[in-house]
Write a protein that holds these residues in place. Sequence first.
Motif, PDB file in Angstrom:
ATOM      1  N   ALA A 190       0.927  -1.172  -0.096  1.00  0.00           N
ATOM      2  CA  ALA A 190      -0.033  -0.144   0.019  1.00  0.00           C
ATOM      3  C   ALA A 190       0.866   1.306   0.048  1.00  0.00           C
ATOM      4  N   ALA A 191       1.935   1.233   0.681  1.00  0.00           N
ATOM      5  CA  ALA A 191       2.854   2.491   0.681  1.00  0.00           C
ATOM      6  C   ALA A 191       3.396   2.555  -0.492  1.00  0.00           C
ATOM      7  N   ALA A 275      10.906   0.351   8.844  1.00  0.00           N
ATOM      8  CA  ALA A 275      10.376  -0.525   9.731  1.00  0.00           C
ATOM      9  C   ALA A 275       9.272   0.034  10.632  1.00  0.00           C
ATOM     10  N   CYS A 276       8.340  -0.825  11.378  1.00  0.00           N
ATOM     11  CA  CYS A 276       7.650  -0.384  12.100  1.00  0.00           C
ATOM     12  C   CYS A 276       8.253  -0.858  13.626  1.00  0.00           C
ATOM     13  N   ARG A 277       8.006   0.249  14.536  1.00  0.00           N
ATOM     14  CA  ARG A 277       8.475   0.074  15.859  1.00  0.00           C
ATOM     15  C   ARG A 277       7.361  -0.854  16.589  1.00  0.00           C
ATOM     16  N   ALA A 278       7.803  -1.991  16.475  1.00  0.00           N
ATOM     17  CA  ALA A 278       6.866  -3.150  17.015  1.00  0.00           C
ATOM     18  C   ALA A 278       7.791  -4.329  17.487  1.00  0.00           C
ATOM     19  N   GLY A 279       7.541  -4.454  18.911  1.00  0.00           N
ATOM     20  CA  GLY A 279       8.131  -5.665  19.594  1.00  0.00           C
ATOM     21  C   GLY A 279       9.780  -5.170  19.816  1.00  0.00           C
ATOM     22  N   ALA A 280      10.682  -6.029  19.266  1.00  0.00           N
ATOM     23  CA  ALA A 280      12.089  -5.781  19.427  1.00  0.00           C
ATOM     24  C   ALA A 280      12.500  -5.034  18.591  1.00  0.00           C
ATOM     25  N   VAL A 281      12.020  -4.622  17.339  1.00  0.00           N
ATOM     26  CA  VAL A 281      12.784  -3.764  16.374  1.00  0.00           C
ATOM     27  C   VAL A 281      13.270  -2.422  16.621  1.00  0.00           C
ATOM     28  N   GLY A 282      12.714  -1.883  17.621  1.00  0.00           N
ATOM     29  CA  GLY A 282      13.059  -0.658  17.980  1.00  0.00           C
ATOM     30  C   GLY A 282      14.690  -0.969  18.852  1.00  0.00           C
ATOM     31  N   ASP A 283      14.569  -2.069  19.416  1.00  0.00           N
ATOM     32  CA  ASP A 283      15.749  -2.561  20.092  1.00  0.00           C
ATOM     33  C   ASP A 283      16.992  -2.884  19.203  1.00  0.00           C
ATOM     34  N   LEU A 292      11.529   4.277  11.458  1.00  0.00           N
ATOM     35  CA  LEU A 292      10.587   3.327  12.249  1.00  0.00           C
ATOM     36  C   LEU A 292       9.425   4.226  12.504  1.00  0.00           C
ATOM     37  N   VAL A 293       8.110   3.460  12.257  1.00  0.00           N
ATOM     38  CA  VAL A 293       6.920   4.287  12.143  1.00  0.00           C
ATOM     39  C   VAL A 293       6.085   3.285  13.014  1.00  0.00           C
ATOM     40  N   ALA A 294       4.896   3.763  13.153  1.00  0.00           N
ATOM     41  CA  ALA A 294       3.876   2.845  14.006  1.00  0.00           C
ATOM     42  C   ALA A 294       3.311   1.817  13.112  1.00  0.00           C
ATOM     43  N   PRO A 295       2.937   0.707  13.787  1.00  0.00           N
ATOM     44  CA  PRO A 295       2.775  -0.644  12.959  1.00  0.00           C
ATOM     45  C   PRO A 295       1.299  -0.053  12.044  1.00  0.00           C
ATOM     46  N   GLY A 296       1.155  -0.486  10.892  1.00  0.00           N
ATOM     47  CA  GLY A 296      -0.042  -0.294  10.048  1.00  0.00           C
ATOM     48  C   GLY A 296      -0.043   1.047   9.497  1.00  0.00           C
ATOM     49  N   ASP A 297       0.641   1.874   9.790  1.00  0.00           N
ATOM     50  CA  ASP A 297       0.518   3.354   9.462  1.00  0.00           C
ATOM     51  C   ASP A 297       0.853   3.555   7.860  1.00  0.00           C
ATOM     52  N   VAL A 298       0.263   3.100   6.833  1.00  0.00           N
ATOM     53  CA  VAL A 298       0.611   3.072   5.439  1.00  0.00           C
ATOM     54  C   VAL A 298       1.400   4.504   4.956  1.00  0.00           C
ATOM     55  N   ALA A 299       0.673   5.700   5.490  1.00  0.00           N
ATOM     56  CA  ALA A 299       1.321   6.941   5.191  1.00  0.00           C
ATOM     57  C   ALA A 299       2.622   7.303   5.702  1.00  0.00           C
ATOM     58  N   ALA A 300       2.798   6.844   6.866  1.00  0.00           N
ATOM     59  CA  ALA A 300       4.012   7.042   7.622  1.00  0.00           C
ATOM     60  C   ALA A 300       5.057   6.419   6.885  1.00  0.00           C
ATOM     61  N   PHE A 301       4.820   5.002   6.666  1.00  0.00           N
ATOM     62  CA  PHE A 301       5.711   4.005   5.853  1.00  0.00           C
ATOM     63  C   PHE A 301       6.128   4.435   4.594  1.00  0.00           C
ATOM     64  N   ALA A 302       5.098   5.008   3.870  1.00  0.00           N
ATOM     65  CA  ALA A 302       5.419   5.541   2.542  1.00  0.00           C
ATOM     66  C   ALA A 302       6.198   6.804   2.584  1.00  0.00           C
ATOM     67  N   ASP A 303       5.784   7.559   3.536  1.00  0.00           N
ATOM     68  CA  ASP A 303       6.965   8.879   3.802  1.00  0.00           C
ATOM     69  C   ASP A 303       8.274   8.560   3.968  1.00  0.00           C
ATOM     70  N   GLY A 304       8.572   7.355   4.886  1.00  0.00           N
ATOM     71  CA  GLY A 304       9.954   6.943   5.038  1.00  0.00           C
ATOM     72  C   GLY A 304      10.340   6.455   3.855  1.00  0.00           C
TER      73      GLY A 304
END
Length: 348
Positions: A190-191, A275-283, A292-304
Amino acid sequence: MTRRLVFAIPGDIETRSGGYGYDRRMMAELAGLGRDVTHLALPGSFPAPSPADLEATAAAFAAIPDGTLVLVDGLAFGAMPNIVTAQAGRLRLVALVHHPLALEAGLSTAERERLDRSERAALGVAEQVVVTSPATARELVANWGVEPGRLTVALPGTDPAPHATGSGGAPVILAVGTAIPRKDHATLVAALARLADHDWRCRIVGGLDADPATTAALRDQIAASGLSDRIELAGALPDVAPEYRRADIFALASRYEGYGMVFAEAMANGLPIVACRAGAVGDVVPESAGILVAPGDVAAFADGLGRLLADPALRAKMAAASHAAGQKLPTWQQSAAVLSAALEGVAR
């Protein structure tokens, strides 16, 4: 003198996924450290075993000699509380938790509640619980009642890799992950649909058979977006290393990761990450190496992704930071030494 360890793992040990890759590599490394490692293959239906598969698993555990040290992959351990409770008095049981079963995406409320109860009960009888990230350790302490004194963090190792050379043409965006809801390739597609006016190609590498409905929906989404000639579902590959070397950006929209070995591998190869800041990804992924963006945030993922596609200088800067961070990740030998020490503590 070698020390015996039974490593119980459900399903096909050759499955191309991070969890199975961890198990395969740890078996080899522990053997190299002087352990006599026996692979006990459990039915592949876990974490939703049939009554017949539970019966077969119970029989397999009953046949293990008294006092044996048994490491059980969490895909099975958390789904067989009655078996591990029955065997806890005579076997030295250690659970290996890649991530809590109830946090898998796409579960119904009833399935999630069943797995939560089941894993909570099973973990209560483990002498030690090994996890693959500090994030999972925090999760088990906070929400699954596991005491910190019973927890060991044994990060996945990362093999050294040369810096990626890139595509040499239109930037190649690489995603590595099985087509299941948790990996959320739908958000990536989608992104990319929002970035159709940019020059890029995308390869999604990972098994396509685990969840046929997810794979079918993904194919339909790609076709509907008009991107079939730019997004390739490559399927599972025996060797993913060349994919990293030929890529320019690593992008995976996972909704949860117990560690995320593919992110570590992308960093070892010096790829900038979205990527998404989910679980251990941010570590695992430092801010200098990824967006890193919020999970499921298509607009932010596309922006990155759009920022990296439009700015080669930013892409190069983040690639250098990613490679530098990748060189600091533990080796498999170092990680196996941590796991071996935890097992030795239980054996004593």
